[in-house]
Design a protein around this motif. Structure first.
Motif, short mmCIF file in Angstrom:
data_model
loop_
_atom_site.label_atom_id
_atom_site.label_comp_id
_atom_site.label_asym_id
_atom_site.label_seq_id
_atom_site.Cartn_x
_atom_site.Cartn_y
_atom_site.Cartn_z
N VAL A 137 0.91 -1.25 -0.02
CA VAL A 137 0.24 0.24 0.39
C VAL A 137 0.47 1.12 0.50
N ALA A 138 0.99 1.80 -1.11
CA ALA A 138 1.85 3.49 -0.88
C ALA A 138 0.75 3.98 0.06
N LEU A 139 1.78 5.62 0.34
CA LEU A 139 1.09 6.57 0.99
C LEU A 139 2.00 8.15 0.50
N ASP A 140 0.64 8.72 0.61
CA ASP A 140 0.75 10.53 0.65
C ASP A 140 0.58 11.07 1.28
N ILE A 141 1.23 11.80 1.80
CA ILE A 141 1.06 13.36 2.57
C ILE A 141 1.27 14.77 2.42
N VAL A 142 -0.17 15.09 2.62
CA VAL A 142 0.35 16.14 2.55
C VAL A 142 -0.13 17.52 3.91
N ASP A 143 0.71 17.77 4.42
CA ASP A 143 1.40 18.43 5.11
C ASP A 143 1.10 20.12 5.20
N PHE A 144 -0.13 20.71 5.93
CA PHE A 144 -0.21 21.56 5.95
C PHE A 144 -0.90 22.48 7.25
N GLY A 145 -1.34 23.47 7.78
CA GLY A 145 -1.75 24.32 9.20
C GLY A 145 -0.62 23.67 9.61
N LEU A 158 7.20 8.08 8.95
CA LEU A 158 5.77 7.24 8.50
C LEU A 158 6.52 7.19 7.40
N ILE A 159 6.51 7.97 6.07
CA ILE A 159 7.19 7.59 5.21
C ILE A 159 8.17 7.08 5.04
N ALA A 160 8.86 7.53 5.78
CA ALA A 160 10.45 6.64 5.07
C ALA A 160 10.20 4.70 5.12
N ALA A 161 8.86 4.31 6.98
CA ALA A 161 8.62 3.04 6.40
C ALA A 161 7.90 2.64 5.65
N SER A 168 6.01 6.85 -2.30
CA SER A 168 5.08 7.35 -1.78
C SER A 168 5.31 8.24 -1.82
N HIS A 169 5.21 9.86 -1.09
CA HIS A 169 5.01 10.82 -0.92
C HIS A 169 4.72 11.89 0.52
N ILE A 170 5.33 13.01 0.64
CA ILE A 170 5.70 13.72 1.58
C ILE A 170 5.61 15.19 1.07
N LEU A 184 -0.38 21.13 -5.02
CA LEU A 184 -0.15 20.56 -5.87
C LEU A 184 -0.16 19.87 -6.63
N LEU A 185 -1.10 20.80 -7.53
CA LEU A 185 -0.37 20.72 -9.40
C LEU A 185 0.92 20.23 -10.12
N SER A 186 2.09 20.52 -8.96
CA SER A 186 3.85 20.81 -9.56
C SER A 186 4.49 18.83 -8.77
N THR A 187 3.69 18.37 -7.61
CA THR A 187 4.22 17.65 -6.82
C THR A 187 3.77 16.51 -7.62
N PRO A 188 4.85 15.15 -7.31
CA PRO A 188 4.29 13.50 -7.29
C PRO A 188 3.15 13.38 -6.83
N ILE A 189 1.99 13.84 -6.17
CA ILE A 189 0.65 13.28 -6.39
C ILE A 189 -0.20 13.49 -6.42
N PHE A 190 0.03 14.65 -7.18
CA PHE A 190 -0.82 15.20 -8.09
C PHE A 190 -0.63 13.74 -9.26
N THR A 191 0.44 14.51 -10.02
CA THR A 191 1.14 13.77 -11.61
C THR A 191 1.39 12.03 -11.60
N GLY A 192 1.19 11.80 -10.03
CA GLY A 192 1.29 10.15 -10.63
C GLY A 192 3.46 10.01 -10.69
N GLU A 193 2.80 8.24 -10.34
CA GLU A 193 4.74 8.13 -10.43
C GLU A 193 5.27 7.97 -11.70
N GLU A 194 4.37 7.88 -12.90
CA GLU A 194 4.91 8.54 -14.76
C GLU A 194 5.35 9.61 -14.69
N GLY A 195 4.47 10.19 -13.94
CA GLY A 195 4.50 12.04 -14.36
C GLY A 195 3.47 12.88 -15.05
N GLY A 196 2.56 12.31 -15.28
CA GLY A 196 1.40 12.48 -14.47
C GLY A 196 0.28 12.26 -16.63
#
Length: 414
Positions: A137-145, A158-161, A168-170, A184-196
């Motif tokens: 299971v892959a995990l992506d975290i968006v840290d804000f606030g 957590l992401i390193a584990a 996985s990305h943070i 988020l548009l320019s991050t791998p969370i949005f574009t995906g592993e293959e660059g989008g």
């Protein structure tokens, strides 16, 4: 294209009421969630996305993994904000939901939005991460606030584990002028592993160039209702402008036709006036019917002293004779009656000897007892007697003629 089943964990804790992200933390998070859901469903038709909450009334699954984007977007409305986020429980529930996905070929991914402090120790989070890695299971975290010294460190552990082959990305998004979704548009969370690809690639390129690339500057996949409303409004405005232009053209053509018809009618009336005047003159010169001829003859007969009355009367009688012989006879009789009446009046005047004597006495140098004067008066008296006899005879003839004219039509009818 990557075939994935994704669960998105939303932070709806009490910290989401803050306004350090425009317009608020929760609304900025909702916009980013909508954008990611659209990117995931558009990148592959078989991708599925689910949504769940981490706070409020507790960890709760709003939508199980599905490809219906409308259903995914609708679940975001009316969420309650309050309490504290439970990150560990949310990750475990999301892993369980992905385990029961329908298409087992889909890769499993969890995207967690964390805008509140993390209460768990680093070791607990590392244990959760190792379990996710074991189950692929892959995990992506968006840290804000809210951000303290321990929160970024815990999330990085957590992401390193979980990380395996950079799956996985943070992303740390500090408060600022940029919207959370734009970052988020320019991050791998949005574009995906293959660059989008597809929707994600086009949206990322638009963000990089500063242009949306969509009609009216709105992505129909992110906000289909707004895009549809803008399109309908544009079509209505175009139809309204076309109707206004068509009406103006019709008014112009009608005005030109009216001016042309009015000018034609004026020319026709101008040409018709001389003809009508000529016709009116002819009508004045020629009487309309027999009644006009009769009235004209009677008027001429009453103008006894006029010099040209006899000639005009003869011409009227000639015209009447050409039209109706009976009418000509009636005109002749009326003229004779007028002449006879004038002679009779004169004879009556001379027969009155007292009147004649008074006139002679009033004249200077005239003697009423002169034999020549007496002879003249006697001759006038005799002429008057002869005229009366002749007049009586003429009247008798005219009466017989009238009777014969009256009886003739009766005999013809019988």
């Amino acid at each position: 294209m990557v075939l994935e089943a994704t669960m998105i964990c939303i932070d709806n804790s009490e910290w989401m009421r803050n306004g350090d992200y425009a317009p608020s933390r929760f609304q900025a998070q909702a916009d980013a969630v909508n954008l990611i859901c659209g990117a995931k469903t558009q990148s592959n038709p078989e991708n599925t996305v689910g949504v769940m909450t981490m706070a409020g009334k507790g960890v709760r699954v709003l939508v199980t993994p599905t490809s219906d984007l409308g259903k995914i977007l609708a679940c975001m409305h009316g969420l309650e904000v309050g309490a504290e986020a439970n990150l560990a429980a949310a990750i475990q529930v999301a892993q369980l939901a992905l385990k029961h996905r329908q298409n087992k070929r889909q890769q499993q991914r969890i995207i967690a939005f964390i805008g509140s402090p993390v209460k768990y120790d680093k070791k607990v989070l590392e244990t959760i991460g190792k379990k996710l890695k074991k189950n692929n299971v892959a995990l992506d975290i968006v840290d804000f606030g809210e951000s303290d010294d321990e929160k970024p460190e815990k999330l990085e552990a957590l992401i390193a584990a979980v990380k395996s082959s950079d799956s996985s990305h943070i992303v740390h998004v500090p408060p600022g002028d940029n919207a959370l979704s734009d970052v988020l548009l320019s991050t791998p969370i949005f574009t995906g592993e293959e660059g989008g690809s597809g929707f994600a690639a086009s949206a990322a390129a638009a963000a990089a160039t500063g242009a949306s690339g969509f009609e009216f500057g709105v992505d129909p996949n992110v906000d289909p209702e707004l895009a549809l409303a803008l399109r309908l409004s544009m079509e209505e405005e175009r139809a309204r402008q076309e109707s206004i232009a068509k009406k103006a053209a019709e008014d112009t053509s009608n005005t030109e036709n009216n001016n042309a018809s009015s000018s034609n009618s004026d020319s026709v009336m101008a040409e018709a006036e001389p003809a009508s005047n000529a016709a009116a003159g002819d009508k004045k010169e020629q009487p309309k019917d027999d009644d006009d001829l009769l009235q004209q003859a009677l008027a001429m007969s009453m103008e006894g002293g006029a010099s040209g009355s006899a000639a005009v009367t003869d011409s009227a009688m000639a015209e009447a004779g050409a039209v109706d012989p009976d009418l000509a006879l009636a005109l002749q009789m009326s003229v004779q009656d007028a002449n006879m009446s004038s002679h009779t009046d004169m004879s009556k005047v001379f027969e009155d000897r007292t009147f004649v004597s008074s006139i002679l006495n009033s004249l200077p140098g005239v003697d009423p007892n002169d034999p020549s004067v007496k002879d003249l008066l006697a001759s006038l008296h005799s002429q008057g007697s002869k005229r009366r006899r002749k007049t009586s005879q003429t009247k008798q003839k005219m009466r017989r003629t009238d009777v014969a004219m009256f009886m003739l039509p009766c005999a013809q009818r019988n």
